[in-house]
Enzyme design. Structure first.
Site, PDB file in Angstrom:
ATOM      1  N   ASP A 368       6.950   0.548 -11.682  1.00  0.00           N
ATOM      2  CA  ASP A 368       5.740  -0.042 -10.985  1.00  0.00           C
ATOM      3  C   ASP A 368       6.226  -1.326 -10.571  1.00  0.00           C
ATOM      4  O   ASP A 368       7.036  -2.237 -11.382  1.00  0.00           O
ATOM      5  CB  ASP A 368       4.795  -0.240 -12.091  1.00  0.00           C
ATOM      6  CG  ASP A 368       3.497  -0.790 -11.473  1.00  0.00           C
ATOM      7  OD1 ASP A 368       2.817   0.137 -10.750  1.00  0.00           O
ATOM      8  OD2 ASP A 368       3.178  -1.802 -11.579  1.00  0.00           O
ATOM      9  N   ILE A 369       5.784  -1.933  -9.524  1.00  0.00           N
ATOM     10  CA  ILE A 369       6.009  -3.077  -8.812  1.00  0.00           C
ATOM     11  C   ILE A 369       5.257  -4.121  -9.473  1.00  0.00           C
ATOM     12  O   ILE A 369       4.047  -3.843  -9.292  1.00  0.00           O
ATOM     13  CB  ILE A 369       5.942  -3.476  -7.397  1.00  0.00           C
ATOM     14  CG1 ILE A 369       6.806  -2.156  -6.647  1.00  0.00           C
ATOM     15  CG2 ILE A 369       6.261  -4.421  -6.831  1.00  0.00           C
ATOM     16  CD1 ILE A 369       6.920  -2.187  -5.052  1.00  0.00           C
ATOM     17  N   GLU A 411       1.771   1.439  -5.688  1.00  0.00           N
ATOM     18  CA  GLU A 411       3.243   0.658  -5.685  1.00  0.00           C
ATOM     19  C   GLU A 411       4.072   1.227  -6.964  1.00  0.00           C
ATOM     20  O   GLU A 411       4.976   0.599  -7.611  1.00  0.00           O
ATOM     21  CB  GLU A 411       2.922  -0.804  -6.218  1.00  0.00           C
ATOM     22  CG  GLU A 411       2.279  -1.070  -7.680  1.00  0.00           C
ATOM     23  CD  GLU A 411       0.515  -0.794  -7.533  1.00  0.00           C
ATOM     24  OE1 GLU A 411       0.001  -1.633  -8.390  1.00  0.00           O
ATOM     25  OE2 GLU A 411       0.211  -0.235  -6.630  1.00  0.00           O
TER      26      GLU A 411
END
Length: 499
Positions: A368-369, A411
């Protein structure tokens, strides 16, 4: 001519016509011809040589006495070659004084070569030899020449019958191959099925299908038969001076005889090879290479059938290519260019089944960003999209060919690592985290980081939900631990937490 000679002449011609016209089997016709020559003319040896148009040679098909059972004579060479060239009987009363004579039997002293002709076309030669000097008088030569006329008709009829039989079998073979050509749209599966169908229905010693890469390289994709290719499946055919390149560029079949034309294209031990370009809408897709142990494996009379087979295969392969392209579009994320969630769900199931079957390993990384919503809010969605694309490109460039990077949603990314243990996957995830943390994203004045969770089969479970759920839990812990880090059962104090 005496009355007795006249009756003999009529009897011979009658027996000849009865014998050679009573059957349409070529070998039976030839046996009848030589039996009449032996029984009526009392020769020590004789042979029937048939004309091979493809090789432009005379080839001994059947003989008796001391005559060789297999022999080739180029046109224009020897008395038999001269008979074909001049289209008339050639007689040498004393072969020891005749420079044209090709010695096949040491005891031969006289030879009579009579062309076998139908409508001014030579189909072969009846070659009669004796161990006596000047054995063939004018009457004998005339009788043999008349007999050769009847024999020629019998040979021609047998060839026509054989050709029609072959064509019927070939049409049946084309139908069987065509049915296999529509049996699958998966390229690798299709190529294997086509090879098996062609080898079985056309009785080939070797059949291989090669496909064209974008740079024109030919790659071996599938093969069948007792003749084995000189390269392995998935290897490239060396292009240097290879006749396959010529066939592909000209989009026309090329027949090669390795024993005469230097090295083989694909098969060691082949007497003949046929290269059939696979062309669809003018575009070369690849090549079928057929191999035969015989040097007469691909006569001109069969070429139209074989080209038809290649056309059927080209259409089927083009359809499979189209299917691949459509399937690829369905499995690729439009924004980032990596695989999408649909592909992930299909591939994770396949890889888990394979790992279970072969008692292998498999790891999944969920990524996950960090704080991606703030990136969109502060710098806009265009830059946010660029961040997603860049992260995907960095991941794809750092992974192995067997690995699969997918955009899981928003994301979040998911990475499948076949044949990779949990500890190794942890190192991969740490490498990816470091690459992102060190990258300067254009237009964004602060660092972009990622958090990741790692889980593996079978430590964290045996089903899709087990593995993905464990990786998600590890990702959650990574975020709870301050982000920009990787969590897995192998870098925590509770490795059994997710089993």
């Amino acid at each position: 001519m005496t009355p007795q000679q006249g009756m003999q002449k009529i009897a011979i011609l009658y027996d000849a016509s009865q014998a050679v016209l009573s059957t349409f089997q070529l070998d039976e016709v030839l046996n009848q011809i030589l039996a009449i020559v032996r029984d009526y003319f009392h020769l020590e040896g004789a042979s029937v040589l048939l004309f091979d148009k493809d090789r432009t040679v005379l080839r001994v098909r059947l003989s008796f006495g001391k005559q060789p059972s297999s022999m080739e004579v180029p046109l224009g060479k020897g008395l038999t070659g001269a008979a074909v060239h001049q289209k008339r009987p050639i007689y040498s009363p004393d072969v020891t004084k005749d420079k044209r004579y090709i010695c096949a039997v040491e005891s031969t002293r006289s030879e009579l070569a009579i062309p076998l002709m139908v409508r001014d076309e030579v189909v072969g030669v009846l070659d009669c030899q004796s161990d006596q000097v000047d054995f063939f008088d004018t009457e004998t030569e005339d009788l043999l020449t008349l007999f050769a006329t009847q024999a020629s008709i019998g040979i021609s009829n047998a060839k026509i019958y054989s050709l029609e039989q072959k064509r019927a079998l070939q049409m049946s073979a084309i139908g069987a191959i065509a049915s296999k050509a529509t049996a699958s749209l998966k390229l690798e599966e299709l190529l294997v099925q086509l090879c098996m169908a062609i080898a079985t229905n056309l009785a080939l010693d070797g059949i291989s299908v090669l496909t064209c890469e974008p740079d024109g390289t030919l790659i071996l994709r599938a093969q069948e038969g007792s003749l084995k290719p000189v390269i392995e499946t998935s290897q490239a055919l060396l292009p240097e001076g290879n006749p396959a390149e010529r066939a592909l560029s000209r989009k026309k079949p090329v027949v090669l005889h390795p024993d005469l034309d230097s090295r083989p294209v694909l098969y060691e031990g082949a007497g003949s090879e046929l290269m059939l370009p696979l062309v669809s809408a003018g575009k070369p897709l690849g090549m079928i290479v057929m191999g035969a142990r015989s040097d007469t494996g691909f006569p001109e009379e069969d070429m139209q059938t074989l080209v038809s087979v290649a056309d059927i295969c080209a259409t089927a392969i083009q359809n499979a290519f189209y299917f691949q392209q459509v399937e690829a579009l369905a499995y690729v994320d439009g924004l980032t260019g990596v695989y999408n969630r649909r592909f992930f769900e299909r591939k994770i199931t396949e890889e888990l089944e394979r790992a279970a079957r072969y008692e292998g390993t498999l790891s999944v990384i969920m990524v996950d960003i960090d704080n991606f919503k703030k990136v969109n809010d502060e710098f806009g969605h265009l830059l946010g999209d660029e961040v997603l694309r860049t992260v995907a490109q960095i991941f794809a460039g750092a992974l192995r060919k067997p690995d699969h990077c997918c955009r899981y949603g928003g994301e979040e990314f998911s990475i499948i690592l076949p044949e990779t243990s949990g500890p190794k996957a942890l190192k991969v995830a740490e490498k990816l985290r470091g690459l992102i943390a060190d990258y300067d994203f254009p237009g964004i004045p602060r660092r972009i980081t990622i958090s990741a969770g790692v889980a593996d089969f079978p430590t964290c479970g045996t089903t899709r939900d087990d593995i993905v759920g464990a990786a998600d839990n590890c990702l959650y812990l990574a975020k709870q631990s301050g982000r920009n880090c990787v969590m897995s059962p192998y870098n925590m104090n509770t490795p059994k937490l997710f089993t």
